[in-house]
Enzyme design. Structure first.
Site, PDB file in Angstrom:
ATOM      1  N   LYS A   1      -6.222  -0.570  -1.911  1.00 15.37           N
ATOM      2  CA  LYS A   1      -5.676  -1.908  -1.651  1.00 15.37           C
ATOM      3  C   LYS A   1      -6.761  -2.815  -1.057  1.00 15.37           C
ATOM      4  O   LYS A   1      -7.842  -2.347  -0.686  1.00 15.37           O
ATOM      5  CB  LYS A   1      -4.478  -1.770  -0.702  1.00 15.37           C
ATOM      6  CG  LYS A   1      -3.314  -0.965  -1.302  1.00 15.37           C
ATOM      7  CD  LYS A   1      -2.141  -0.888  -0.340  1.00 15.37           C
ATOM      8  CE  LYS A   1      -1.022  -0.033  -0.909  1.00 15.37           C
ATOM      9  NZ  LYS A   1       0.166   0.005  -0.005  1.00 15.37           N
TER      10      LYS A   1
ATOM     11  N   GLU B   1       3.228   2.648 -14.069  1.00 10.04           N
ATOM     12  CA  GLU B   1       2.080   2.014 -13.409  1.00 10.04           C
ATOM     13  C   GLU B   1       0.801   2.149 -14.230  1.00 10.04           C
ATOM     14  O   GLU B   1      -0.002   1.209 -14.297  1.00 10.04           O
ATOM     15  CB  GLU B   1       1.907   2.615 -12.010  1.00 10.04           C
ATOM     16  CG  GLU B   1       3.077   2.250 -11.089  1.00 10.04           C
ATOM     17  CD  GLU B   1       3.067   2.932  -9.742  1.00 10.04           C
ATOM     18  OE1 GLU B   1       3.902   2.555  -8.889  1.00 10.04           O
ATOM     19  OE2 GLU B   1       2.251   3.859  -9.521  1.00 10.04           O
TER      20      GLU B   1
ATOM     21  N   ARG C   1      -0.633  12.278  -3.676  1.00  9.11           N
ATOM     22  CA  ARG C   1       0.190  11.835  -2.540  1.00  9.11           C
ATOM     23  C   ARG C   1      -0.170  12.615  -1.272  1.00  9.11           C
ATOM     24  O   ARG C   1      -0.161  12.054  -0.172  1.00  9.11           O
ATOM     25  CB  ARG C   1       1.682  12.010  -2.858  1.00  9.11           C
ATOM     26  CG  ARG C   1       2.194  11.106  -3.987  1.00  9.11           C
ATOM     27  CD  ARG C   1       2.525   9.711  -3.529  1.00  9.11           C
ATOM     28  NE  ARG C   1       3.718   9.642  -2.715  1.00  9.11           N
ATOM     29  CZ  ARG C   1       4.291   8.502  -2.348  1.00  9.11           C
ATOM     30  NH1 ARG C   1       3.773   7.328  -2.745  1.00  9.11           N
ATOM     31  NH2 ARG C   1       5.352   8.503  -1.593  1.00  9.11           N
TER      32      ARG C   1
ATOM     33  N   PHE D   1      10.149  -6.704   3.461  1.00  7.42           N
ATOM     34  CA  PHE D   1       8.691  -6.798   3.528  1.00  7.42           C
ATOM     35  C   PHE D   1       8.057  -7.209   2.203  1.00  7.42           C
ATOM     36  O   PHE D   1       6.845  -7.311   2.099  1.00  7.42           O
ATOM     37  CB  PHE D   1       8.090  -5.467   3.988  1.00  7.42           C
ATOM     38  CG  PHE D   1       8.475  -4.269   3.139  1.00  7.42           C
ATOM     39  CD1 PHE D   1       7.808  -3.994   1.951  1.00  7.42           C
ATOM     40  CD2 PHE D   1       9.508  -3.421   3.533  1.00  7.42           C
ATOM     41  CE1 PHE D   1       8.150  -2.897   1.174  1.00  7.42           C
ATOM     42  CE2 PHE D   1       9.860  -2.320   2.765  1.00  7.42           C
ATOM     43  CZ  PHE D   1       9.186  -2.062   1.568  1.00  7.42           C
TER      44      PHE D   1
ATOM     45  N   HIS E   1      -2.560   3.092  -2.565  1.00  9.05           N
ATOM     46  CA  HIS E   1      -1.283   3.365  -3.230  1.00  9.05           C
ATOM     47  C   HIS E   1      -1.432   4.568  -4.152  1.00  9.05           C
ATOM     48  O   HIS E   1      -2.476   4.758  -4.759  1.00  9.05           O
ATOM     49  CB  HIS E   1      -0.875   2.147  -4.086  1.00  9.05           C
ATOM     50  CG  HIS E   1       0.213   2.456  -5.068  1.00  9.05           C
ATOM     51  ND1 HIS E   1       1.548   2.368  -4.734  1.00  9.05           N
ATOM     52  CD2 HIS E   1       0.181   2.893  -6.356  1.00  9.05           C
ATOM     53  CE1 HIS E   1       2.285   2.734  -5.784  1.00  9.05           C
ATOM     54  NE2 HIS E   1       1.476   3.048  -6.776  1.00  9.05           N
TER      55      HIS E   1
ATOM     56  N   THR F   1       3.418   6.896   4.474  1.00 11.38           N
ATOM     57  CA  THR F   1       3.242   5.443   4.424  1.00 11.38           C
ATOM     58  C   THR F   1       2.649   4.862   5.716  1.00 11.38           C
ATOM     59  O   THR F   1       1.760   4.011   5.651  1.00 11.38           O
ATOM     60  CB  THR F   1       4.600   4.777   4.130  1.00 11.38           C
ATOM     61  OG1 THR F   1       5.181   5.426   2.993  1.00 11.38           O
ATOM     62  CG2 THR F   1       4.422   3.296   3.821  1.00 11.38           C
TER      63      THR F   1
ATOM     64  N   ASN G   1      -2.151  -0.105   4.592  1.00 10.28           N
ATOM     65  CA  ASN G   1      -2.289   1.362   4.609  1.00 10.28           C
ATOM     66  C   ASN G   1      -3.249   1.873   3.536  1.00 10.28           C
ATOM     67  O   ASN G   1      -3.117   2.977   3.032  1.00 10.28           O
ATOM     68  CB  ASN G   1      -0.917   2.037   4.532  1.00 10.28           C
ATOM     69  CG  ASN G   1      -0.177   1.719   3.247  1.00 10.28           C
ATOM     70  OD1 ASN G   1      -0.733   1.070   2.356  1.00 10.28           O
ATOM     71  ND2 ASN G   1       1.049   2.192   3.127  1.00 10.28           N
TER      72      ASN G   1
ATOM     73  N   TYR H   1       5.360  -3.878  -7.871  1.00 12.12           N
ATOM     74  CA  TYR H   1       6.239  -3.636  -6.725  1.00 12.12           C
ATOM     75  C   TYR H   1       7.680  -4.100  -6.978  1.00 12.12           C
ATOM     76  O   TYR H   1       8.426  -4.325  -6.016  1.00 12.12           O
ATOM     77  CB  TYR H   1       5.675  -4.296  -5.470  1.00 12.12           C
ATOM     78  CG  TYR H   1       4.561  -3.503  -4.811  1.00 12.12           C
ATOM     79  CD1 TYR H   1       4.758  -2.163  -4.435  1.00 12.12           C
ATOM     80  CD2 TYR H   1       3.321  -4.083  -4.539  1.00 12.12           C
ATOM     81  CE1 TYR H   1       3.752  -1.431  -3.826  1.00 12.12           C
ATOM     82  CE2 TYR H   1       2.305  -3.347  -3.917  1.00 12.12           C
ATOM     83  CZ  TYR H   1       2.532  -2.024  -3.569  1.00 12.12           C
ATOM     84  OH  TYR H   1       1.537  -1.292  -2.953  1.00 12.12           O
TER      85      TYR H   1
ATOM     86  N   ARG I   1      -4.706   7.937   4.798  1.00 12.49           N
ATOM     87  CA  ARG I   1      -4.041   7.028   5.744  1.00 12.49           C
ATOM     88  C   ARG I   1      -4.185   7.531   7.176  1.00 12.49           C
ATOM     89  O   ARG I   1      -4.339   6.743   8.109  1.00 12.49           O
ATOM     90  CB  ARG I   1      -2.580   6.857   5.348  1.00 12.49           C
ATOM     91  CG  ARG I   1      -2.413   5.970   4.090  1.00 12.49           C
ATOM     92  CD  ARG I   1      -1.020   6.073   3.530  1.00 12.49           C
ATOM     93  NE  ARG I   1      -0.770   5.082   2.471  1.00 12.49           N
ATOM     94  CZ  ARG I   1       0.294   5.121   1.671  1.00 12.49           C
ATOM     95  NH1 ARG I   1       1.196   6.100   1.791  1.00 12.49           N
ATOM     96  NH2 ARG I   1       0.463   4.189   0.748  1.00 12.49           N
TER      97      ARG I   1
END
Ligand code: DAT
Ligand code: MG
Length: 150
Positions: free
Chosen positions: A11, A128, A87, A59, A117, A93, A114, A51, A104
């Protein structure tokens, strides 16, 4: 258990903080194979598609503003169970709750900022990957020995 390809994105906070190389290294070290890589400042349309599942969440607008705020590095990684493996490398998260050793856990202090993704399931990964890599990914397998000598 089977081969999967998952979508991963550094990100804007991860790019601005100079963490792209460190993050790629972790996925390479684990044994996943990089099959697509692209740096892009996401358009509003792309961010909203990515998203869409969160569009009703409080949010959401902040999330869209953040993800379109600068360049991201979008990647596709392949390996056995690549979705859950990625993951696990990424961590949960909220950066403050993520264990050290996860991306993270090592780099993030916030739930929104964070760093990274990763797709959360097979359907999400397919969606995606198609969204960010409409041209498809690179088909290749590793063969270092044949590259060491001409
Ligand atoms: P993850 O990225 O771990 O899959 P998610 O899919 O639940 O998490 O949410 C997508 C992103 O939205 C997440 O990376 C950061 C942001 N987000 C989630 N919950 C949030 C919250 N309560 N407040 C602010 N941002 C949030
Ligand atoms: Mg998610």
């Amino acid at each position: 258990m089977g081969m999967q390809t998952t979508f991963v994105m550094v990100k804007p906070d991860g790019v601005q903080r100079g963490l792209v190389g460190n993050i790629i290294q972790r996925f390479e070290n684990k044994g996943l194979r990089l099959v697509a890589l692209r740096q892009i400042t996401p358009s509003l349309e792309l961010a909203e598609s990515h998203y869409a599942v969160h569009s009703e969440r409080p949010f959401y607008s902040g999330l869209i503003e953040f993800i379109t705020s600068g360049p991201v590095v979008a990647m596709a990684w392949t390996g056995v169970d690549a979705i859950s493996v990625a993951r696990n490398i990424i961590g949960p998260t909220n950066g403050r709750e993520a264990a050290p050793g996860t991306i993270r856990g090592d780099f993030a202090m916030d739930i929104g900022h964070n760093i990274i993704h990763g797709s959360d399931g097979e359907d999400t990964a397919a969606f995606e990957l198609g969204l960010w890599f409409p041209e498809g990914v690179i088909e290749w397998t590793r063969d270092a020995e044949s590259q060491i000598y001409e």
